[in-house]
Design a protein around this motif. Structure first.
Motif, PDB file in Angstrom:
ATOM      1  N   ILE A 274      20.284  16.356  17.887  1.00 20.13           N
ATOM      2  CA  ILE A 274      21.551  16.768  18.496  1.00 20.13           C
ATOM      3  C   ILE A 274      22.707  16.537  17.525  1.00 20.13           C
ATOM      4  O   ILE A 274      23.539  17.420  17.295  1.00 20.13           O
ATOM      5  CB  ILE A 274      21.787  16.012  19.815  1.00 20.13           C
ATOM      6  N   ASP A 275      22.734  15.358  16.906  1.00 18.91           N
ATOM      7  CA  ASP A 275      23.798  15.036  15.948  1.00 18.91           C
ATOM      8  C   ASP A 275      23.622  15.781  14.633  1.00 18.91           C
ATOM      9  O   ASP A 275      24.610  16.145  13.971  1.00 18.91           O
ATOM     10  CB  ASP A 275      23.821  13.528  15.677  1.00 18.91           C
ATOM     11  N   LYS A 278      25.035  19.270  14.782  1.00 21.05           N
ATOM     12  CA  LYS A 278      26.492  19.196  14.879  1.00 21.05           C
ATOM     13  C   LYS A 278      27.093  18.865  13.514  1.00 21.05           C
ATOM     14  O   LYS A 278      28.084  19.483  13.087  1.00 21.05           O
ATOM     15  CB  LYS A 278      26.892  18.142  15.913  1.00 21.05           C
ATOM     16  N   PRO A 283      27.866  23.379  16.114  1.00 19.57           N
ATOM     17  CA  PRO A 283      28.085  22.670  17.382  1.00 19.57           C
ATOM     18  C   PRO A 283      27.402  23.333  18.583  1.00 19.57           C
ATOM     19  O   PRO A 283      26.974  22.641  19.508  1.00 19.57           O
ATOM     20  CB  PRO A 283      29.606  22.681  17.537  1.00 19.57           C
ATOM     21  N   SER A 286      23.930  22.276  18.568  1.00 18.98           N
ATOM     22  CA  SER A 286      23.874  20.885  19.011  1.00 18.98           C
ATOM     23  C   SER A 286      23.786  20.823  20.534  1.00 18.98           C
ATOM     24  O   SER A 286      23.022  20.033  21.102  1.00 18.98           O
ATOM     25  CB  SER A 286      25.110  20.133  18.518  1.00 18.98           C
ATOM     26  N   ILE A 287      24.551  21.695  21.180  1.00 24.32           N
ATOM     27  CA  ILE A 287      24.498  21.785  22.649  1.00 24.32           C
ATOM     28  C   ILE A 287      23.125  22.293  23.082  1.00 24.32           C
ATOM     29  O   ILE A 287      22.551  21.820  24.070  1.00 24.32           O
ATOM     30  CB  ILE A 287      25.614  22.708  23.175  1.00 24.32           C
ATOM     31  N   TYR A 290      20.759  19.516  23.042  1.00 26.19           N
ATOM     32  CA  TYR A 290      20.971  18.661  24.214  1.00 26.19           C
ATOM     33  C   TYR A 290      20.349  19.296  25.449  1.00 26.19           C
ATOM     34  O   TYR A 290      19.735  18.612  26.274  1.00 26.19           O
ATOM     35  CB  TYR A 290      22.464  18.444  24.419  1.00 26.19           C
TER      36      TYR A 290
END
Length: 474
Positions: A274-275, A278, A283, A286-287, A290
């Motif tokens: 996830i990080d 990002k 980004p 990254s979502i 998640y």
């Protein structure tokens, strides 16, 4: 009323239950810690080795599931091979593993949400094992569990359809990470795959043990075989295919995160993949990562919550647990009383909260390894006892499944030896294991004099084989 389970699960529904049941949640954000300890190579290559072991073990399930396409899977194999003791051992090991993992999911759902909304971890709380359990967190976990229960209660057809939708979303999101990760990333972010102070061979093999917990859930294919509407020979294929799909998914997504951003930097972060996406300038992805963690939680939760009641149902149909748990809903065709019992047990354990997470995972891993190894012994015994009994999937040689069973047994025994990296926690986990064993032994002692089983327990094909053996003896 007692009755038959409905055959409502399609081929793709069964694949989704098997592979979706394996692909969980925590792997996508705990890889930061695993990269730090084992290196990106240690985690990814260790996962590949563990997947190969799981495939070897699955060969026993694959063959037996096409001979005994009955609810309960290994419960039935255990009975055919070793009688009621074998059925109870198999069922109790798998059921204990599934309940441990399901209880972990009750807390895991709120843990994920708290990463975005930390305010849920405030307000009234109680403490277990020195860790606070906030009532808001518990309420979220209970609500999610009730939703999973409702979907399962309303029938295998609905469960299969929901699982297909979730699994397709899981695959699409994962594919987006993989494509962007490899197209926009660079091999230099991954290589060298180990840090200078990490031993390559040791790191790979040390990760095999935690990787086995990532690969749990495909057994649900065999457990729910009676409710499929596909030819028997294809059930064995789905068993193996579930592991292969999940392994490819795991390794591809993890490798893409190490490709798009330097893995040694990811190792210093909190949320792994996830990080990483990002930090790499993506980004939205990254979502997506998640979202994968939530979808993986949902698919695993749904699959194991479907499988656990079938184990209880099968034990009841085999007259090993009270017959009340063999009740089938007249409309939905689901094992209603067994479902209610699983709900009560999961919520009864789930309230323990984050302080019990290690207990849940350790116990689940030990019992799964035990169940995996036992399936091999069941196959060997059944091959000798009933040489004419054949299914749609057959191993030409037994070397591969036997090797898988022996390795799985070695892993299980290693957790019982104090002082090893995978030993159970003393004394709490040994006490929990002893209590679970006592309950199982009590069930056996109560029912051991009653030799009757339901005519639906083993299936007509096996009953005819038994009759032939009796006639031969006469």
């Amino acid at each position: 009323m007692d009755g038959s389970l409905k055959r409502n699960i399609s081929f793709f529904g069964l694949v989704s239950l098997g592979a979706g049941g394996v692909i969980g949640s925590s792997w996508i954000y705990t890889n930061s810690q695993f990269f730090k300890v084992y290196g990106a190579g240690g985690e990814i290559f260790g996962l590949l080795v563990a997947s190969a072991l799981a495939v070897l073990v699955s060969l026993s399930f694959a063959e037996l599931s096409t001979i005994f396409s009955r609810s309960g899977g290994e419960v039935v194999y255990g009975y055919a091979a070793f009688g009621k003791k074998g059925a109870l051992f198999a069922g109790w090991a798998l059921l204990g593993a599934y309940l441990s993992i399901l209880a972990f999911f009750v807390t895991a759902s709120s843990l994920l949400i708290s990463t975005i909304f930390p305010q849920i971890a405030i307000g009234p709380y109680y403490t277990f094992a020195g860790v606070r359990v906030h009532l808001t967190e518990l309420a979220i976990g209970v609500s999610f569990t009730l939703l999973i229960f409702l979907v399962n209660y309303l029938g295998a057809r609905l469960t299969g359809h929901v699982q297909i939708i979730l699994f397709v979303l899981l695959v699409l999101l994962g594919l987006s990470l993989v494509v962007v990760g490899f197209v926009r990333g660079n091999a230099s972010n991954f290589l060298p795959a180990f840090s200078s102070d990490q031993n390559k061979v040791s790191s790979v093999f040390r990760f095999i043990l935690p990787a086995m917990t990532f690969l749990t859930g495909w057994e649900s294919v065999a457990v729910m075989a009676e409710e499929t509407n596909i030819p028997r020979k294809r059930i064995g294929l789905v068993v193996v295919l579930s592991i292969v799909i999940a392994a490819v998914y795991y390794c591809s997504v993890l490798l893409s995160s190490a490709w798009v951003y330097p893995w040694e930097k990811t190792a210093t972060m909190q949320m792994g993949t996830i990080d990483a996406f990002k930090a790499a300038g993506f980004p939205i992805l990254s979502i997506f990562a998640y979202m994968i963690s939530f979808l993986g939680l949902a698919t695993s939760f749904l699959s194991l919550f479907a499988a656990a009641p079938r184990l209880i149902f099968s034990l009841a149909r085999g007259n090993i647990l009270p017959k009340a748990f063999a009740k089938v809903h007249p409309k939905y065709g689901t094992p209603t009383n067994a479902l209610w019992l699983v709900l009560a047990l999961v919520l009864g354990l789930g309230w323990l909260g984050k302080g019990a997470l290690v207990y849940f995972l350790d116990m689940g891993g030990f019992l799964i390894a035990l169940a995996w190894s036992f399936s091999t012994f069941c196959l060997l015994k059944i091959r000798r006892k009933y040489p004419t009994l054949k299914g749609g999937f057959r191993n030409n040689h037994l070397v591969a499944p036997t090797a898988g069973g022996i390795i799985a047994l070695a892993v299980a025994l290693l957790t019982l030896v104090p002082g090893t990296p995978v030993s159970l926690v003393w004394p709490a986990e040994y006490i929990i294991l002893a209590i679970w064993a006592v309950f199982g032994l009590g069930s056996y002692l109560i029912k051991r004099k009653d030799k009757t089983v339901s005519s639906d327990f083993l299936g007509s094909s096996f009953e005819s084989i038994i009759d032939e053996k009796i006639d031969d003896r006469r």
